[in-house]
Design an enzyme around this catalytic site. Structure first.
Site, mmCIF file in Angstrom:
data_model
loop_
_atom_site.group_PDB
_atom_site.id
_atom_site.type_symbol
_atom_site.label_atom_id
_atom_site.label_comp_id
_atom_site.label_asym_id
_atom_site.label_seq_id
_atom_site.Cartn_x
_atom_site.Cartn_y
_atom_site.Cartn_z
ATOM 1 N N ARG B 299 0.798 -1.234 0.000
ATOM 2 C CA ARG B 299 0.000 0.000 0.000
ATOM 3 C C ARG B 299 0.823 1.271 0.000
ATOM 4 O O ARG B 299 0.452 2.249 -0.646
ATOM 5 C CB ARG B 299 -0.911 -0.022 1.232
ATOM 6 C CG ARG B 299 -1.919 -1.127 1.096
ATOM 7 C CD ARG B 299 -2.750 -1.283 2.322
ATOM 8 N NE ARG B 299 -3.729 -2.331 2.045
ATOM 9 C CZ ARG B 299 -4.589 -2.776 2.945
ATOM 10 N NH1 ARG B 299 -4.590 -2.285 4.165
ATOM 11 N NH2 ARG B 299 -5.450 -3.705 2.613
ATOM 12 N N LEU B 420 -6.766 -8.144 10.369
ATOM 13 C CA LEU B 420 -7.762 -9.032 10.974
ATOM 14 C C LEU B 420 -7.035 -10.175 11.665
ATOM 15 O O LEU B 420 -7.387 -10.604 12.758
ATOM 16 C CB LEU B 420 -8.719 -9.563 9.909
ATOM 17 C CG LEU B 420 -9.514 -8.499 9.166
ATOM 18 C CD1 LEU B 420 -10.530 -9.137 8.227
ATOM 19 C CD2 LEU B 420 -10.234 -7.585 10.138
HETATM 20 C C1 LIG Z 1 -12.817 0.112 5.619
HETATM 21 C C2 LIG Z 1 -11.799 -0.803 6.226
HETATM 22 C C3 LIG Z 1 -11.529 -2.040 5.643
HETATM 23 C C4 LIG Z 1 -10.605 -2.908 6.201
HETATM 24 N N1 LIG Z 1 -10.379 -4.115 5.601
HETATM 25 C C5 LIG Z 1 -9.492 -4.973 6.165
HETATM 26 C C6 LIG Z 1 -9.270 -6.259 5.592
HETATM 27 O O1 LIG Z 1 -9.884 -6.640 4.594
HETATM 28 N N2 LIG Z 1 -8.382 -7.072 6.164
HETATM 29 C C7 LIG Z 1 -7.686 -6.712 7.283
HETATM 30 O O2 LIG Z 1 -6.903 -7.516 7.778
HETATM 31 N N3 LIG Z 1 -7.897 -5.503 7.866
HETATM 32 C C8 LIG Z 1 -8.774 -4.626 7.331
HETATM 33 N N4 LIG Z 1 -8.976 -3.399 7.924
HETATM 34 C C9 LIG Z 1 -8.347 -3.085 9.214
HETATM 35 C C10 LIG Z 1 -9.114 -3.752 10.339
HETATM 36 O O3 LIG Z 1 -10.492 -3.729 10.048
HETATM 37 C C11 LIG Z 1 -8.939 -3.091 11.692
HETATM 38 O O4 LIG Z 1 -7.595 -2.841 11.908
HETATM 39 C C12 LIG Z 1 -9.462 -3.969 12.786
HETATM 40 O O5 LIG Z 1 -10.795 -4.309 12.539
HETATM 41 C C13 LIG Z 1 -9.339 -3.356 14.152
HETATM 42 O O6 LIG Z 1 -9.972 -4.198 15.093
HETATM 43 P P1 LIG Z 1 -9.883 -3.933 16.645
HETATM 44 O O7 LIG Z 1 -10.536 -5.070 17.319
HETATM 45 O O8 LIG Z 1 -8.487 -3.643 17.021
HETATM 46 O O9 LIG Z 1 -10.682 -2.599 16.880
HETATM 47 P P2 LIG Z 1 -12.160 -2.113 16.465
HETATM 48 O O10 LIG Z 1 -12.867 -3.066 15.637
HETATM 49 O O11 LIG Z 1 -11.990 -0.722 15.992
HETATM 50 O O12 LIG Z 1 -12.902 -2.116 17.847
HETATM 51 C C14 LIG Z 1 -12.646 -1.166 18.836
HETATM 52 C C15 LIG Z 1 -13.642 -1.381 19.934
HETATM 53 O O13 LIG Z 1 -13.300 -0.559 21.020
HETATM 54 C C16 LIG Z 1 -14.416 0.168 21.446
HETATM 55 N N5 LIG Z 1 -13.896 1.399 22.047
HETATM 56 C C17 LIG Z 1 -12.928 2.217 21.571
HETATM 57 N N6 LIG Z 1 -12.707 3.215 22.442
HETATM 58 C C18 LIG Z 1 -13.523 3.004 23.476
HETATM 59 C C19 LIG Z 1 -13.769 3.699 24.686
HETATM 60 N N7 LIG Z 1 -13.099 4.796 25.022
HETATM 61 N N8 LIG Z 1 -14.722 3.217 25.499
HETATM 62 C C20 LIG Z 1 -15.427 2.089 25.179
HETATM 63 N N9 LIG Z 1 -15.234 1.402 24.056
HETATM 64 C C21 LIG Z 1 -14.298 1.863 23.227
HETATM 65 C C22 LIG Z 1 -15.261 0.326 20.228
HETATM 66 O O14 LIG Z 1 -16.596 0.530 20.598
HETATM 67 C C23 LIG Z 1 -15.071 -1.019 19.570
HETATM 68 O O15 LIG Z 1 -15.914 -1.964 20.146
HETATM 69 C C24 LIG Z 1 -9.902 -2.519 7.363
HETATM 70 C C25 LIG Z 1 -10.155 -1.286 7.946
HETATM 71 C C26 LIG Z 1 -11.080 -0.419 7.382
HETATM 72 C C27 LIG Z 1 -11.289 0.918 7.991
#
Ligand SMILES: Cc1cc2nc3c(=O)[nH]c(=O)nc-3n(C[C@H](O)[C@H](O)[C@H](O)COP(=O)(O)OP(=O)(O)OC[C@H]3O[C@@H](n4cnc5c(N)ncnc54)[C@H](O)[C@@H]3O)c2cc1C
Ligand code: SF4
Ligand code: SF4
Lengths: 249, 647
Positions: B299, B420
């Site tokens: 990327r 993911l």
């Molecule tokens: C459009 C898009 C497409 C993507 N496609 C891919 C893909 O195809 N393959 C891949 O590997 N990655 C992909 N990514 C990246 C990937 O989706 C993310 O990096 C990943 O989902 C992050 O997951 P996470 O569990 O760390 O956080 P998140 O899914 O962001 O979850 C964060 C959680 O924390 C909670 N939270 C945050 N702050 C607080 C707070 N202060 N108080 C209470 N709750 C809070 C939120 O409510 C949420 O539940 C993509 C990202 C985007 C934006």
């Protein structure tokens, strides 16, 4: 395009117990503006149409691309997601109201906990022995996968429930989305092991027999979930179960 | 002490938080999980393209070792190698688990898992569920957590916000301060360990591909309370998103993985319809410059090339900052099945059907490689010792981090479909660390004086009250826009020190204006504004970490590109020359100039010297209101860092 504006009329409510009231706002409307970006505009400049400074409107949203299911509301009387409601394509003024089938929390926010409780009632998960490495999952044809995928895109937005005449605030009707989840899990080879339990859950009060087959649910579903097919299929599965139960007793 | 279950508090219900919850339940812990909204609506649902695992289903000769190397190379060698290697070796088991819990992954004729190609690799390594893989993964994991909730092991605090950590006088984290987003009441949760799984910080920029809750505030709050923040300046700009005003909606890399091609008309400002432009008048600039990887270069490379073609060569479509992403040569059925999710998004937001006309896209802020600093313990053989309580531990004892909020897996640039994986891997992998840490605690939270919790609660009650009473002139939402626009203008794809300095002053000005905020909502019920003001404060601090880190790092590495410090790799350079050069040096031989094509030895010396100086993790510590930056060695014990090349 630049200086176009749009009038947004919103039914607001300060908390669950107070009465609702209307306020209107005029916001700039650029190309591809959607209802959420208008609401954000109001947040940045919370002044009503008649020039009064007020508290900004509250609403729920998160992904802004119609995949998280948060931003359901009534837009010009029709239930839909606000993020994909492009203002250029709407009739003006744009009228926003909270969903009516769920308790209002504040303004456009409603409490959809009931949908998630329903998922518990119908055992909407697959029981596994453990998360440790015990090898591949079950072999499954791509056409079954495709059927499951179509059902699994349900984002619990609640549009189908808002539109359904059987689903009311004070009954226990499970609703189309829940029936469709039963079908989803029964289609999975491992999920099917708990099929009976799921079917029992939709055979009681608020279950599949309360569905009036009005089929308005399927018309409003933003994810094109084949809800009428699901309802028919679950109807069939429960009838078969009834017959089975009859002979086993 | 009577036996009781370990109690873990998980903040965040995206893929990382959900996997941690599921695994901790299985290890008999009691889990309290906190999230802004229903877990099922977490940002992870946005992920489209897929998740990587080197299962080699297509008999291409792929292996976890290859996956490891691609990931390390994609990240420009800035990631700790044993961790990445362990993740890649666990990946196949993770995919099988996800399959078992019901994720509708696309399948082959034999009914097994189907894989597609993604960027930065030559193998088909990406498992996928249509083009809504993230959504499908979140749902399956949410369902497993619901199963444990039914057993009474999980308590959900949905519609609750994490405000801050409870830290005892010994510096150990004992719990979290939480706000109920309905009645706005503030209280504490007590636990043996707190896991932050709060995702990325896209909202620091005015427009990104991220969801609205991705403010990075939780991680920043941990930093403000003493946690170290690492590699903040490494922000991934995704090459292909739909230009827009409120959000830049992503068009997943899977579009190119399934054959999508990037091009611009050869004639600047060509106003013809794309279908009327004949093949020989199209410039497929990625395919031309990178024959081996083509449209699937990593990327950082793709975004820079698009930036270059638009701004330096003025070849943007119709003179606008846009290029074509073209799928129209593929059949409708194929596209509907494989990419339906993103095609719908494009259609709904632009009114055009990508099956008929090429999409118009441009790069967008997407992902943070940096995040909270976390620890690990390797097993001495290039993998991880899974029993160690150090794994995924932040610098505050008792505070753990998993998912996008940590920094360890993607170095200077993340490969597609690896996030993911890292989210789920960290969520699962850390469970033993959390359990072992909790079991070895001398004093447990029950033994801690209640004043520790009361004080934390009081601090936040007072703080939120004072934010609610702010009565200045600045609208907080507008101020957020201004800050985000500043970041977009100055801390993006191409960086230079003048602009970065300007941005840093700009942020300090925003911080001044912050003091003059007017809290536009002063009510006490479901009031989002004081929370937002607090998050804005955190975003200001975080943008300082990002900007200062970028300012100080005088080199080009992955997503961090400063042309003034480009090492100017000769176009005919082969990375193996560098390994050869190191080998010769290692054997104590004098390396003569003539052993390599002209200019290559010089370049290799520059490269080596640059690595000596900059192949380091950036660490930010909060001190006197500013981030203090220091550097730390990177674990390169498995493969030798070398120049990247993709053509
Ligand atoms: C459009 C898009 C497409 C993507 N496609 C891919 C893909 O195809 N393959 C891949 O590997 N990655 C992909 N990514 C990246 C990937 O989706 C993310 O990096 C990943 O989902 C992050 O997951 P996470 O569990 O760390 O956080 P998140 O899914 O962001 O979850 C964060 C959680 O924390 C909670 N939270 C945050 N702050 C607080 C707070 N202060 N108080 C209470 N709750 C809070 C939120 O409510 C949420 O539940 C993509 C990202 C985007 C934006
Ligand atoms: S078919 Fe009619 S009654 Fe049945 S769920 Fe749909 S809308 Fe409701
Ligand atoms: S079935 Fe459709 S309308 Fe109903 S909740 Fe699911 S996505 Fe929404």
């Amino acid at each position: 395009m630049e200086d176009k504006t749009v009038i947004i009329k919103i039914r607001q409510q300060d908390d669950p117990d107070s009465a609702s009231y209307w306020q209107s706002f005029q916001v700039p409307c650029r190309h591809h503006e959607n209802v959420i970006s208008c609401l954000q505009e109001i947040q940045r400049n919370p002044v009503t149409l008649d020039g009064q400074a007020v508290i900004p409107v509250t609403w729920d949203c998160n992904c802004l691309e119609e995949v998280c299911g948060s931003c359901t509301m009534l837009i010009n009387g029709r239930v839909r997601q606000a993020c994909t409601a492009l203002v250029e394509h709407l009739e003006h003024p744009v009228v926003l109201e909270p969903m009516s089938k769920f308790p209002v929390i504040r303004d456009l926010q409603v409490d959809r906990t009931r949908m998630f409780e329903n998922l518990k009632k119908v055992h909407a998960w697959i029981d596994i022995d453990g998360t440790h490495d015990i090898g591949e999952g079950p072999v499954m044809s791509d056409s079954i996968r495709a059927q499951r995928y179509a059902l699994s895109e349900c984002m619990s937005c609640g549009c189908c429930l808002e539109a359904c005449p059987q689903f009311t605030r004070d009954n226990t009707f499970l609703g189309a989305a829940t029936f469709s989840q039963v079908r989803l899990f029964n289609l999975h080879p491992t999920g099917a092991l708990a099929k009976e339990e799921r079917l029992e859950a939709v055979m009681g009060e608020g279950g599949i027999t309360d569905c009036g087959n009005a089929q308005v649910c399927v018309e409003v579903c933003p994810k094109n979930i084949p809800l009428t097919e699901s309802i028919a299929e679950i109807g069939r599965q429960t009838s078969l179960k009834m017959i089975r139960d009859l002979f086993q007793k | 002490m009577p036996q009781r279950r370990v109690r873990a508090i998980i903040i965040g219900g995206g893929l990382a938080g959900l996997s941690a919850a599921m695994k901790l339940c299985e290890r008999q812990a009691e889990v309290q999980i906190v999230s802004f909204q229903f877990l099922k609506r977490s940002h992870s649902v946005c992920a489209q393209g897929g998740i990587n695992a080197a299962i080699d289903a297509k008999n291409e000769g792929d292996s976890p070792e290859n996956h490891f190397f691609d990931t390390i190379k994609g990240g420009d060698f800035l990631a700790h190698q044993p961790l990445v290697r362990d993740m890649c070796f666990q990946a196949p088991a993770i995919i099988h688990l996800l399959d078992r819990i019901g994720v509708p992954f696309n399948r082959t004729g034999e009914g097994r898992l189907e894989f597609r190609r993604f960027g930065g690799t030559l193998y088909s390594r990406t498992a996928f569920a249509g083009a809504t893989t993230g959504q499908q993964l979140v749902y399956a994991l949410d369902e497993q957590v619901r199963r444990h909730e039914q057993n009474g092991q999980v308590t959900r605090f949905e519609w609750h916000e994490f405000l801050g950590l409870v830290i005892d006088p010994q510096g150990i984290c004992r719990g979290a301060v939480i706000q109920d987003l309905r009645n706005n009441k503030i209280f504490t949760l007590k636990g043996d360990a707190v896991v932050l799984a709060t995702g990325g910080p896209g909202q620091v920029y005015a427009r990104s591909t991220n969801s609205t809750v991705n403010t990075g505030a939780a991680a920043t709050q941990a930093y403000l309370q003493g946690a170290r923040y690492a590699n903040g300046e490494f922000i991934q700009i995704h090459p292909t998103a739909i230009p827009g005003q409120d959000k830049l909606r992503l068009m997943s890399e899977s579009a190119r993985g399934e054959g999508g091609r990037i091009w611009v008309p050869r004639t600047p400002g060509d106003k013809r319809e794309p279908r009327d432009i004949p093949e020989n008048e199209r410039n497929y600039f990625l395919e031309e410059k990178y024959p081996l990887y083509g449209n699937l270069v990593p990327r950082d490379v793709a975004s820079r090339e698009i930036h270059d073609i638009v701004f330096n060569r003025n070849l943007g479509v119709g003179g606008e900052p846009m290029v074509f992403l073209d799928l129209t040569h593929k059949s409708r059925e194929f596209l509907e099945d494989r990419l339906g999710g993103i095609i719908d998004i494009y259609r709904k937001f632009t009114g055009q059907d990508p099956k008929e006309v090429p999409m118009r896209i441009f790069p967008a802020v997407h992902y943070s490689m940096g995040g909270l600093w976390t620890d690990y313990k390797d097993d001495g053989h290039g993998l991880i010792d899974h029993g160690s309580p150090r794994n995924q531990a932040t610098s505050i004892p008792g505070l753990y981090a998993a998912g996008e909020v940590d920094y360890q897996y993607h170095g200077a640039n993340r490969l597609g479909a690896n996030s993911l994986l890292s989210c789920i891997y960290t969520g699962l992998m850390m469970s033993r660390a959390v359990i072992n840490f909790s079991k070895n605690l001398g004093e447990r939270f029950e033994d801690i004086s209640s004043t520790v919790f009361d004080d934390a609660e009081r601090y936040w009650t007072t703080r939120m009250d004072s934010l609610r009473r702010m009565d200045g002139k600045e609208n907080p939402y507008q101020l957020h826009q201004d800050m985000g626009s500043l970041m977009l203008a100055n801390v993006l794809i191409v960086r230079d020190n003048k602009a970065l300095e300007k941005a840093y002053y700009g942020i300090q000005e925003i911080e001044e204006r912050f003091k003059d905020i007017k809290c536009v909502d002063t009510t006490h019920w479901s009031n989002p504004t004081p929370s937002f003001i607090n998050q804005l404060y955190c975003m200001i601090q975080l943008s300082k970490i990002i900007t200062r880190g970028a300012l100080m790092r005088d080199e080009c590495r992955g997503a961090h590109f400063k042309p003034d410090f480009d090492l100017k790799q000769p176009s005919d350079f082969d990375p193996y020359e560098y390994l050869d050069y190191l080998e010769q040096k290692h054997q104590g031989e004098d390396v003569p100039e003539y052993a390599y094509p002209a200019g290559h030895l010089d370049y290799m010396k520059r490269f080596e010297e640059n690595n000596r100086k900059w192949l380091k993790t950036t660490i930010a510590n909060y001190q006197d209101g500013e981030p203090r930056i220091s550097y730390e060695e990177v674990d390169t014990s498995v493969v030798v860092p070398r120049p990247r090349k993709y053509d």
